[in-house]
Design a protein around this motif. Structure first.
Motif, PDB file in Angstrom:
ATOM      1  N   SER A   1      69.714   2.018  80.780  1.00  0.00           N
ATOM      2  CA  SER A   1      70.211   3.167  80.024  1.00  0.00           C
ATOM      3  C   SER A   1      69.131   3.726  79.096  1.00  0.00           C
ATOM      4  N   ALA A   2      68.388   2.829  78.449  1.00  0.00           N
ATOM      5  CA  ALA A   2      67.307   3.258  77.558  1.00  0.00           C
ATOM      6  C   ALA A   2      66.210   3.970  78.338  1.00  0.00           C
ATOM      7  N   LEU A   3      65.877   3.455  79.514  1.00  0.00           N
ATOM      8  CA  LEU A   3      64.871   4.107  80.346  1.00  0.00           C
ATOM      9  C   LEU A   3      65.351   5.484  80.800  1.00  0.00           C
ATOM     10  N   ALA A   4      66.605   5.559  81.221  1.00  0.00           N
ATOM     11  CA  ALA A   4      67.152   6.839  81.672  1.00  0.00           C
ATOM     12  C   ALA A   4      67.096   7.875  80.558  1.00  0.00           C
ATOM     13  N   ASP A   5      67.480   7.477  79.365  1.00  0.00           N
ATOM     14  CA  ASP A   5      67.472   8.417  78.240  1.00  0.00           C
ATOM     15  C   ASP A   5      66.050   8.870  77.916  1.00  0.00           C
ATOM     16  N   SER A   6      65.102   7.956  77.994  1.00  0.00           N
ATOM     17  CA  SER A   6      63.707   8.290  77.716  1.00  0.00           C
ATOM     18  C   SER A   6      63.165   9.279  78.738  1.00  0.00           C
ATOM     19  N   TYR A   7      63.442   9.048  80.009  1.00  0.00           N
ATOM     20  CA  TYR A   7      62.979   9.968  81.055  1.00  0.00           C
ATOM     21  C   TYR A   7      63.635  11.350  80.903  1.00  0.00           C
ATOM     22  N   HIS A   8      64.904  11.348  80.593  1.00  0.00           N
ATOM     23  CA  HIS A   8      65.629  12.618  80.440  1.00  0.00           C
ATOM     24  C   HIS A   8      65.003  13.465  79.335  1.00  0.00           C
ATOM     25  N   HIS A   9      64.758  12.858  78.188  1.00  0.00           N
ATOM     26  CA  HIS A   9      64.150  13.592  77.071  1.00  0.00           C
ATOM     27  C   HIS A   9      62.713  13.982  77.391  1.00  0.00           C
ATOM     28  N   LEU A  10      61.981  13.109  78.094  1.00  0.00           N
ATOM     29  CA  LEU A  10      60.594  13.407  78.419  1.00  0.00           C
ATOM     30  C   LEU A  10      60.478  14.654  79.296  1.00  0.00           C
ATOM     31  N   SER A  11      61.407  14.816  80.230  1.00  0.00           N
ATOM     32  CA  SER A  11      61.339  15.975  81.124  1.00  0.00           C
ATOM     33  C   SER A  11      61.422  17.280  80.332  1.00  0.00           C
ATOM     34  N   PHE A  12      62.301  17.335  79.354  1.00  0.00           N
ATOM     35  CA  PHE A  12      62.448  18.555  78.565  1.00  0.00           C
ATOM     36  C   PHE A  12      61.309  18.724  77.565  1.00  0.00           C
ATOM     37  N   GLN A  13      60.752  17.624  77.100  1.00  0.00           N
ATOM     38  CA  GLN A  13      59.588  17.725  76.221  1.00  0.00           C
ATOM     39  C   GLN A  13      58.403  18.334  76.967  1.00  0.00           C
ATOM     40  N   ILE A  14      58.198  17.919  78.219  1.00  0.00           N
ATOM     41  CA  ILE A  14      57.105  18.464  79.016  1.00  0.00           C
ATOM     42  C   ILE A  14      57.299  19.958  79.242  1.00  0.00           C
ATOM     43  N   LEU A  15      58.519  20.358  79.546  1.00  0.00           N
ATOM     44  CA  LEU A  15      58.798  21.778  79.756  1.00  0.00           C
ATOM     45  C   LEU A  15      58.606  22.570  78.460  1.00  0.00           C
ATOM     46  N   ALA A  16      59.048  22.014  77.351  1.00  0.00           N
ATOM     47  CA  ALA A  16      58.874  22.697  76.068  1.00  0.00           C
ATOM     48  C   ALA A  16      57.396  22.849  75.728  1.00  0.00           C
ATOM     49  N   ASP A  17      56.608  21.812  76.010  1.00  0.00           N
ATOM     50  CA  ASP A  17      55.173  21.885  75.754  1.00  0.00           C
ATOM     51  C   ASP A  17      54.519  22.952  76.630  1.00  0.00           C
ATOM     52  N   GLN A  18      54.983  23.075  77.875  1.00  0.00           N
ATOM     53  CA  GLN A  18      54.426  24.084  78.772  1.00  0.00           C
ATOM     54  C   GLN A  18      54.775  25.497  78.293  1.00  0.00           C
ATOM     55  N   VAL A  19      56.005  25.666  77.840  1.00  0.00           N
ATOM     56  CA  VAL A  19      56.405  26.964  77.288  1.00  0.00           C
ATOM     57  C   VAL A  19      55.538  27.308  76.081  1.00  0.00           C
ATOM     58  N   ARG A  20      55.355  26.344  75.197  1.00  0.00           N
ATOM     59  CA  ARG A  20      54.543  26.576  74.002  1.00  0.00           C
ATOM     60  C   ARG A  20      53.103  26.939  74.380  1.00  0.00           C
ATOM     61  N   LYS A  21      52.563  26.213  75.342  1.00  0.00           N
ATOM     62  CA  LYS A  21      51.195  26.491  75.791  1.00  0.00           C
ATOM     63  C   LYS A  21      51.092  27.886  76.402  1.00  0.00           C
ATOM     64  N   SER A  22      52.077  28.247  77.215  1.00  0.00           N
ATOM     65  CA  SER A  22      52.056  29.553  77.866  1.00  0.00           C
ATOM     66  C   SER A  22      52.188  30.677  76.852  1.00  0.00           C
ATOM     67  N   VAL A  23      53.083  30.489  75.888  1.00  0.00           N
ATOM     68  CA  VAL A  23      53.287  31.517  74.873  1.00  0.00           C
ATOM     69  C   VAL A  23      52.039  31.684  74.015  1.00  0.00           C
ATOM     70  N   ARG A  24      51.427  30.577  73.615  1.00  0.00           N
ATOM     71  CA  ARG A  24      50.232  30.630  72.779  1.00  0.00           C
ATOM     72  C   ARG A  24      49.053  31.282  73.500  1.00  0.00           C
ATOM     73  N   SER A  25      49.006  31.158  74.826  1.00  0.00           N
ATOM     74  CA  SER A  25      47.857  31.668  75.577  1.00  0.00           C
ATOM     75  C   SER A  25      47.836  33.191  75.659  1.00  0.00           C
TER      76      SER A  25
END
Length: 206
Positions: free
Chosen positions: A114-138
């Motif tokens: 359960s802990a691993l599942a929750d970590s992966y779930h949050h990580l996926s959205f963190q990666i997408l958020a970082d990509q959005v931030r990078k794209s917007v800043r560029s």
């Protein structure tokens, strides 16, 4: 070849579009866990953002909806507290490493899955958020979003006509927009478009 990696990297639609449930239900818990560990290595190595995010969501689904529900896996167990602290502090990569190390050292249990599942779930959205931030800043036109320190420095202004009420009305004018495609007047960013557009430009219009 790992069946999940093959699905993610396949160019043939009949393979690439296979669903995770269909791929997983024929595997034993031991086989699935081994395949997921291989998939974890793949997602850390691949430079393709789309493949990385899809692999992470496969990992989330595998640990949460299959391994966590396996009858012969202990339903109660412990997780390392510092891994839990990493999870709460949004250090998802560190949390995953800690939980996987615990899995190797002390074996599986539903709590750890359960802990691993929750970590992966949050990580996926963190990666997408970082990509959005990078794209917007560029984009040069978006740089004001990261320099505004006071409301008076905000370059967007409301048209004066929208601030004037008609004498016979209690309401202010309403801006109504008609468009054939999705529009984001606030430009607040989206988690479902950028990662597709970066690696699969043809998907932008879908």
């Amino acid at each position: 070849m790992n069946i999940f990696v093959e699905t993610i990297t396949a160019t043939e639609p009949e393979k690439r579009n296979r669903d995770f449930y269909a791929l997983s239900r024929g595997l034993s818990a031991r086989e699935l866990l081994r395949s997921l560990r291989e998939l974890d290595e793949f997602r850390k190595a691949t430079p393709n953002l789309y493949d990385k995010v899809r692999a992470i969501l496969f990992l989330y689904a595998g640990f949460r909806f299959f391994l966590q529900e396996t009858p012969d896996v202990p339903a109660v167990g412990k997780i390392p507290y510092h891994g839990f602290e990493d999870l709460l502090s949004r250090r998802f990569e560190q949390a995953i490493s800690t939980f996987l190390r615990e899995l190797d050292q002390h074996g599986p249990n539903a709590t750890l899955f359960s802990a691993l599942a929750d970590s992966y779930h949050h990580l996926s959205f963190q990666i997408l958020a970082d990509q959005v931030r990078k794209s917007v800043r560029s984009s040069k036109g978006n740089q004001w979003m990261f320099r505004v320190g006071h409301q008076d420095e905000h370059p967007i202004r409301i048209h004066p006509a929208l601030l004037q009420r008609n004498d016979s009305s209690l309401f202010y004018p309403v801006l109504h927009e008609h468009t054939s495609v999705r529009m984001d007047l606030t430009h607040s960013g989206w988690s479902d478009i950028f990662f597709l557009g970066m690696d699969y430009p043809r998907a932008r219009g879908s």
